[in-house]
Design a protein around this motif. Structure first.
Motif, PDB file in Angstrom:
ATOM      1  N   LEU A  31       0.827  -1.335  -0.039  1.00 21.58           N
ATOM      2  CA  LEU A  31       0.026   0.012  -0.010  1.00 21.58           C
ATOM      3  C   LEU A  31       0.923   1.130   0.040  1.00 21.58           C
ATOM      4  O   LEU A  31       0.666   2.182  -0.909  1.00 21.58           O
ATOM      5  CB  LEU A  31      -1.006  -0.108   1.342  1.00 21.58           C
ATOM      6  N   GLU A  32       1.996   1.183   0.639  1.00 19.52           N
ATOM      7  CA  GLU A  32       2.808   2.463   0.953  1.00 19.52           C
ATOM      8  C   GLU A  32       3.512   2.584  -0.460  1.00 19.52           C
ATOM      9  O   GLU A  32       3.646   3.688  -0.901  1.00 19.52           O
ATOM     10  CB  GLU A  32       3.888   2.275   1.947  1.00 19.52           C
ATOM     11  N   ARG A  33       3.683   1.599  -1.047  1.00 18.61           N
ATOM     12  CA  ARG A  33       4.434   1.735  -2.687  1.00 18.61           C
ATOM     13  C   ARG A  33       3.623   2.187  -3.419  1.00 18.61           C
ATOM     14  O   ARG A  33       3.895   2.902  -4.352  1.00 18.61           O
ATOM     15  CB  ARG A  33       4.987   0.360  -2.836  1.00 18.61           C
ATOM     16  N   ARG A  34       2.037   1.562  -3.294  1.00 15.64           N
ATOM     17  CA  ARG A  34       1.230   2.242  -4.527  1.00 15.64           C
ATOM     18  C   ARG A  34       0.911   3.555  -4.242  1.00 15.64           C
ATOM     19  O   ARG A  34       0.669   4.429  -5.309  1.00 15.64           O
ATOM     20  CB  ARG A  34      -0.194   1.264  -4.106  1.00 15.64           C
ATOM     21  N   ASN A  35       0.873   4.048  -3.020  1.00 10.32           N
ATOM     22  CA  ASN A  35       0.567   5.392  -2.980  1.00 10.32           C
ATOM     23  C   ASN A  35       1.840   6.297  -3.461  1.00 10.32           C
ATOM     24  O   ASN A  35       1.624   7.438  -3.817  1.00 10.32           O
ATOM     25  CB  ASN A  35       0.327   5.667  -1.534  1.00 10.32           C
ATOM     26  N   LEU A  36       3.136   5.911  -3.198  1.00  8.77           N
ATOM     27  CA  LEU A  36       4.211   6.460  -3.942  1.00  8.77           C
ATOM     28  C   LEU A  36       4.104   6.794  -5.251  1.00  8.77           C
ATOM     29  O   LEU A  36       4.282   7.623  -6.052  1.00  8.77           O
ATOM     30  CB  LEU A  36       5.307   5.742  -3.305  1.00  8.77           C
ATOM     31  N   VAL A  37       3.464   5.696  -5.936  1.00 10.83           N
ATOM     32  CA  VAL A  37       3.484   5.624  -7.426  1.00 10.83           C
ATOM     33  C   VAL A  37       2.218   6.793  -7.469  1.00 10.83           C
ATOM     34  O   VAL A  37       2.514   7.456  -8.748  1.00 10.83           O
ATOM     35  CB  VAL A  37       3.025   4.243  -7.854  1.00 10.83           C
ATOM     36  N   LEU A  38       1.163   6.682  -7.008  1.00 10.05           N
ATOM     37  CA  LEU A  38       0.180   7.761  -7.415  1.00 10.05           C
ATOM     38  C   LEU A  38       0.741   9.256  -7.149  1.00 10.05           C
ATOM     39  O   LEU A  38       0.312   9.933  -7.715  1.00 10.05           O
ATOM     40  CB  LEU A  38      -0.868   7.365  -6.316  1.00 10.05           C
ATOM     41  N   ASP A  39       1.539   9.410  -6.192  1.00 11.59           N
ATOM     42  CA  ASP A  39       2.192  10.711  -5.960  1.00 11.59           C
ATOM     43  C   ASP A  39       3.014  11.011  -7.383  1.00 11.59           C
ATOM     44  O   ASP A  39       3.251  12.030  -7.570  1.00 11.59           O
ATOM     45  CB  ASP A  39       3.003  10.661  -4.601  1.00 11.59           C
ATOM     46  N   SER A  40       3.822  10.160  -7.646  1.00 13.91           N
ATOM     47  CA  SER A  40       4.589  10.157  -8.938  1.00 13.91           C
ATOM     48  C   SER A  40       3.736  10.486 -10.081  1.00 13.91           C
ATOM     49  O   SER A  40       4.321  11.428 -10.899  1.00 13.91           O
ATOM     50  CB  SER A  40       5.478   9.019  -8.958  1.00 13.91           C
ATOM     51  N   MET A  41       2.839   9.721  -9.997  1.00 15.19           N
ATOM     52  CA  MET A  41       1.784  10.176 -11.178  1.00 15.19           C
ATOM     53  C   MET A  41       1.128  11.657 -11.222  1.00 15.19           C
ATOM     54  O   MET A  41       1.201  12.249 -12.237  1.00 15.19           O
ATOM     55  CB  MET A  41       0.848   9.298 -11.230  1.00 15.19           C
ATOM     56  N   VAL A  42       0.972  12.303 -10.019  1.00 18.84           N
ATOM     57  CA  VAL A  42       0.645  13.711  -9.974  1.00 18.84           C
ATOM     58  C   VAL A  42       1.869  14.440 -10.356  1.00 18.84           C
ATOM     59  O   VAL A  42       1.625  15.415 -11.000  1.00 18.84           O
ATOM     60  CB  VAL A  42       0.561  13.882  -8.612  1.00 18.84           C
ATOM     61  N   GLU A  43       3.149  14.051 -10.086  1.00 24.38           N
ATOM     62  CA  GLU A  43       4.153  14.908 -10.332  1.00 24.38           C
ATOM     63  C   GLU A  43       4.381  15.000 -12.001  1.00 24.38           C
ATOM     64  O   GLU A  43       4.931  15.910 -12.664  1.00 24.38           O
ATOM     65  CB  GLU A  43       5.463  14.278  -9.600  1.00 24.38           C
ATOM     66  N   THR A  44       3.907  13.757 -12.582  1.00 25.12           N
ATOM     67  CA  THR A  44       4.329  13.650 -13.918  1.00 25.12           C
ATOM     68  C   THR A  44       2.852  14.219 -14.839  1.00 25.12           C
ATOM     69  O   THR A  44       2.900  14.251 -15.860  1.00 25.12           O
ATOM     70  CB  THR A  44       4.678  12.293 -14.635  1.00 25.12           C
ATOM     71  N   HIS A  45       1.909  14.718 -13.982  1.00 21.71           N
ATOM     72  CA  HIS A  45       0.780  15.168 -14.365  1.00 21.71           C
ATOM     73  C   HIS A  45      -0.199  14.103 -15.371  1.00 21.71           C
ATOM     74  O   HIS A  45      -0.809  14.535 -16.194  1.00 21.71           O
ATOM     75  CB  HIS A  45       1.017  16.431 -15.376  1.00 21.71           C
ATOM     76  N   ALA A  46      -0.013  12.788 -14.815  1.00 17.27           N
ATOM     77  CA  ALA A  46      -0.868  11.785 -15.661  1.00 17.27           C
ATOM     78  C   ALA A  46      -1.963  11.869 -14.792  1.00 17.27           C
ATOM     79  O   ALA A  46      -2.981  11.254 -15.652  1.00 17.27           O
ATOM     80  CB  ALA A  46      -0.018  10.457 -15.234  1.00 17.27           C
ATOM     81  N   ILE A  47      -2.152  12.031 -13.599  1.00 15.49           N
ATOM     82  CA  ILE A  47      -3.423  12.358 -12.763  1.00 15.49           C
ATOM     83  C   ILE A  47      -3.579  13.337 -12.049  1.00 15.49           C
ATOM     84  O   ILE A  47      -2.390  14.101 -12.012  1.00 15.49           O
ATOM     85  CB  ILE A  47      -3.528  11.162 -12.038  1.00 15.49           C
ATOM     86  N   THR A  48      -4.600  13.876 -11.660  1.00 21.64           N
ATOM     87  CA  THR A  48      -4.937  14.985 -10.639  1.00 21.64           C
ATOM     88  C   THR A  48      -4.695  14.567  -9.296  1.00 21.64           C
ATOM     89  O   THR A  48      -4.736  13.626  -8.985  1.00 21.64           O
ATOM     90  CB  THR A  48      -6.258  15.832 -10.758  1.00 21.64           C
TER      91      THR A  48
END
Length: 852
Positions: free
Chosen positions: A330-347
């Motif tokens: 879960l911790e790693r998944r959430n890190l991926v989600l934060d990274s996707m925000v940084e790359t503007h893939a998601i809001t």
């Protein structure tokens, strides 16, 4: 006035000066060394460039990933009147490769209509291209229409179980194209693994520099600078050693890959190659296979949090396993989600919503979904008959006999039942031990010992199709398939003794033996050649003169050996061998199941009883077809008439008594009420063999080291069988359980319980038994009223007290009186649970004295 002009030196002088410097030995030596190094470097670079260019070409020649055969389950049959939601059918169709648009899939298409779904099989379908419409407006199938009018049933497209794995690699992979990978999956991977993937040329020097600086300042390796292309280079061509040479080689190969393939091709290769953990003993390779393994869904249907989870576990699949370490995952998944925000893939809002989603993983029971022991057997059986390379290279489709719903029921029943076995084994091994010598204290200790193993085989007794198979309790722990491991059969062999005896009604033997024939159950010494055999009954209980029907129901050892002797050991052995139990020898010990057979062997042998005397060999594959659905080869069961249908029915009738009032009454107490026949068995293992009108199931429980489990089949295997059959008869395809079909030439008669003769109105307390016409008793209970009879001796009832039927309040009440004195009928109906003594007698040779 004189003017003085300064004439500049000639250019030739300058040249001469430069030449003089070049003539300096040091400069000339340095220049030669530099040029030599550059030339050597160019030669070395060219050598390795050409070398790895050839390596890449050889590795990727003819396809990066080898094709594989696909293994499919038995088609689900939808019947009118069956409870089934339209959405369930749509999910089945989509999972099988159907789409909601014509022409998009060669497998087929579907279209929702009012209250139902229209199904159009495509050119690559398992079926002929005959469309049908299934109407189920309120969750129940009301009508099925085809081209020729109304249909009673319709088969849906078979579901794929898995690909035929490579035996050497033991990996599973579902290959997908780049355009089949959801954008959310691509974005998640790039955000956490390689943000500049579509910009760099294979090596991201900026990221490598940053990673090296962080590693240097922290004095340990924390950062990775590898791009996706470099990961492929390492994974396909290099080892995991951490050296400068390997890193340089990795970079070189990455650059070459970028020249040979486009970015989308490289990502496609990566998406199908990447290691994403373990399922059972198989490596999960690629995102498509991981989506099935972790979420039980196609990759195209993956959600944002699921994509982020898969992208996250790439780094360390075992350490981040969501099954073993959900917090880390879960911790790693959430890190991926934060990274996707940084790359503007998601809001940020999408990320927060996805972070709030819990882990929704498919059940980790590998047996329920992958059926790995079954798949292993399929592979072994096909490799012996067909070329494995041809099977995989031509992407053959293997249509098996596996019923996914029944396999799930089998896995769940085994899981439940083995917990009960573990508890019983632990209880038996738990001792109070005095420690510390005199004045020491007592401690509770559990003796060490092996873990019990299990096998379950379920067959269609009328086709030979193996519908479900569990070969062990944990495929990751052991790939030994206990369904095909030979073990002493114990008392599940006894019906073949009684069947050989019932054959006396047809083969001219004298005397003619019937279910009502009387047998002495008492300690006896049997001789065979120069050998002496002295079997003992369980708990050393003997009952004098008993009927054959009763001796089988209560699994009486001495009475059974006595019957085998009277029938003829050779006749018993011949019948058993004809049924497929080939290891038997005509000895007294044979009668108690001392010889070996596999659970799969015994399933085939019991089809003789369940299928009107006709033995069917078990089959696991119905057909093999090529990639476009054309039949390459069909498989059929071998049929052999082993027993007269009348004898088979009489034996079924006798084995119904095993469940209704005999050693398997535990099955009835566990809530399985459908008509069924079966037999418990115990050697040093536990067995149960049983069947209904449409399903046959064998269960075995024991230790791999052949040590005695010291629990009866009624305590170990029968509860698993009962749980499985309860789940099975709840499935639409197995709900239609009927009473067993009685053939011509068999008659049911009512016998008096007290005298074991024909019942009359003056002896109303009776029971029903089946006989071959002409062998039924002809004396009536009135004619023996003064003499008493077998049942009055057994129960001590006399004529003044009637025996309550099994399961009635009178028979199941546990009065103080009954608890003080365990009456014989109490033991029949399972009132008393202490079937096994706390200190059982030493195990005699050849299974003598074993419990039923």
């Amino acid at each position: 006035m004189a003017i003085r002009l300064k004439i500049p030196k000639s250019s030739s002088g300058a040249k001469h000066g430069a030449g003089s410097r070049l003539g300096d030995p040091l400069i000339r030596t340095a220049l030669i060394v530099f040029v030599s190094l550059v030339a050597a470097g160019a030669i070395v670079f060219s050598y390795y460039y050409v070398k790895y260019d050839r390596v890449i070409d050889a590795r990727f020649k003819g396809g990066i990933f080898s094709n594989s055969a696909k293994i499919y389950a038995l088609p689900q049959t939808v019947r009118v009147g069956e409870k089934l939601e339209v959405r369930q059918m749509v999910a089945e169709l989509r999972h099988a490769g159907y789409t909601d648009r014509d022409g998009q899939s060669a497998m087929g298409s579907y279209r929702l209509v009012s209250g139902g779904v229209e199904i159009r099989p495509g050119p690559e379908s398992y079926h002929s291209q005959e469309p049908a419409t299934i109407f189920a407006p309120d969750g129940q199938v009301t009508r099925i229409t085809g081209q020729g009018g109304d249909l009673g049933a319709y088969e849906l497209e078979p579901q794929m179980i898995t690909a035929l794995f490579d035996a050497g690699q033991r990996s599973k992979r579902e290959v997908v194209k780049y355009d089949q990978i959801p954008k959310i999956m691509v974005d998640a991977v790039l955000a956490i693994e390689d943000r500049r993937f579509f910009q760099h040329s294979g090596v991201n020097f900026v990221r490598m520099g940053e990673a090296a600086w962080i590693d240097f300042t922290h004095q340990r390796h924390e950062q990775g600078g590898s791009t996706l292309t470099m990961q492929l280079s390492r994974g396909f061509f290099l080892t995991q050693e951490k050296t400068v040479k390997r890193k340089l080689t990795e970079m070189l190969i990455a650059e070459e890959l970028e020249h040979k393939f486009g970015k989308q091709q490289i990502f496609e290769i990566y998406a199908n190659w990447v290691d994403l953990g373990q399922r059972g003993s198989f490596a999960i390779s690629g995102f498509a296979e991981a989506s099935q393994s972790y979420f039980n869904k196609d990759l195209k249907d993956i959600t944002l949090p699921e994509a982020a989870l898969l992208a996250g576990i790439i780094q360390r699949p075992s350490y981040l396993s969501p099954y073993r370490h959900p917090e880390r995952a879960l911790e790693r998944r959430n890190l991926v989600l934060d990274s996707m925000v940084e790359t503007h893939a998601i809001t940020p809002e999408q990320a927060e919503k996805a972070k709030a989603a819990p882990l929704k993983l498919a059940p980790p029971n590998v047996e329920a979904s992958d059926a790995p022991y079954f798949v292993d057997l399929v592979r072994d059986s096909l490799v012996g008959k067909m070329d494995e390379r041809q099977l995989n290279d031509q992407s053959y489709r293997i249509y098996t006999t596996l019923d996914p719903d029944l396999q799930k029921a089998a896995a769940q029943a085994v899981d439940m039942g083995m917990k009960l076995v573990d508890d019983a084994v632990t209880k038996r091994r738990t001792k109070r031990v005095k420690v510390g010598g005199k004045g020491g204290k007592y401690e509770v200790q559990v003796e060490p010992g092996p873990q019990a193993q299990v096998a379950l085989v379920a067959m269609n007794p009328h086709t030979g199709e193996v519908l479900a198979l569990v070969g062990g309790r944990n495929y990751a722990f052991s790939q030994l398939d206990h369904a095909v491991a030979k073990r002493p059969t114990g008392s599940i062999f006894k019906p073949f003794v009684y069947a050989a005896a019932m054959n006396s009604a047809l083969d001219g033997a004298n005397p003619v033996l019937t279910p009502a024939s009387m047998i002495e159950d008492e300690p006896t010494t049997f001789t065979y050649g120069d050998q002496i055999y002295e079997p003992r009954n369980y708990k050393e209980e003997y009952h004098g003169e008993v009927t054959a029907r009763y001796a089988l129901a209560m699994s009486l050892n001495n009475a059974t050996v006595k019957l085998a002797e009277e029938t003829g050991y050779d006749k018993v052995a011949d019948l058993a061998k004809a049924a497929g139990i080939i290891s038997v020898k005509p000895t007294p010990a044979m009668a108690l199941g001392s010889y070996d057979a596999t659970p799969l062997d015994m399933a085939a042998a019991y089809t003789v009883f369940a299928n009107r005397g006709l033995r069917l060999s078990p089959i696991l594959v119905n057909s093999v077809r090529n990639a476009v659905g054309d039949v390459v080869t069909d498989f059929k069961t071998d049929e052999r008439q082993v027993m007269d249908p009348r004898v088979a029915y009489v034996m079924t009738n006798m084995m119904e008594g095993v469940l209704n009032f005999g050693t398997a009454y535990e099955v009835r107490q566990r809530g399985f009420a459908a008509p069924a026949a079966g037999k418990t068995g115990t050697s040093h293992d536990g067995w149960f063999a049983g069947y209904t009108s449409n399903l046959l199931c064998i269960v075995w429980v024991g230790f791999d080291d052949y040590s005695d489990i010291r629990l009866s089949g009624a305590q170990t295997a029968a509860p698993i069988w009962a749980e499985f059959m309860k789940k099975a008869v709840a499935l639409p395809q197995y709900t239609d359980v009927k009473s067993f079909d009685q053939p011509a030439g068999v008659v049911d008669v009512q016998l008096d319980k007290l005298t074991n003769r024909l019942a009359t109105p003056s002896c109303p307390d009776d029971y029903s038994a089946a006989f071959i016409v002409g062998t039924e008793p002809n004396a009536t209970c009135d004619q023996a009223a003064s003499a008493g009879g077998f049942f009055s001796r057994m129960f001590g009832l006399g004529s003044q007290k009637a025996l309550p039927p099994p399961g009635s309040p009178a028979s199941t009440a546990e009065s103080d009186d009954a608890q003080r004195k365990k009456g014989f009928f109490g033991k029949i109906v399972g009132i008393f649970k202490t079937d096994k003594p706390s200190n059982p007698p030493a195990k005699p040779p050849d299974g003598a004295g074993n419990p039923p």
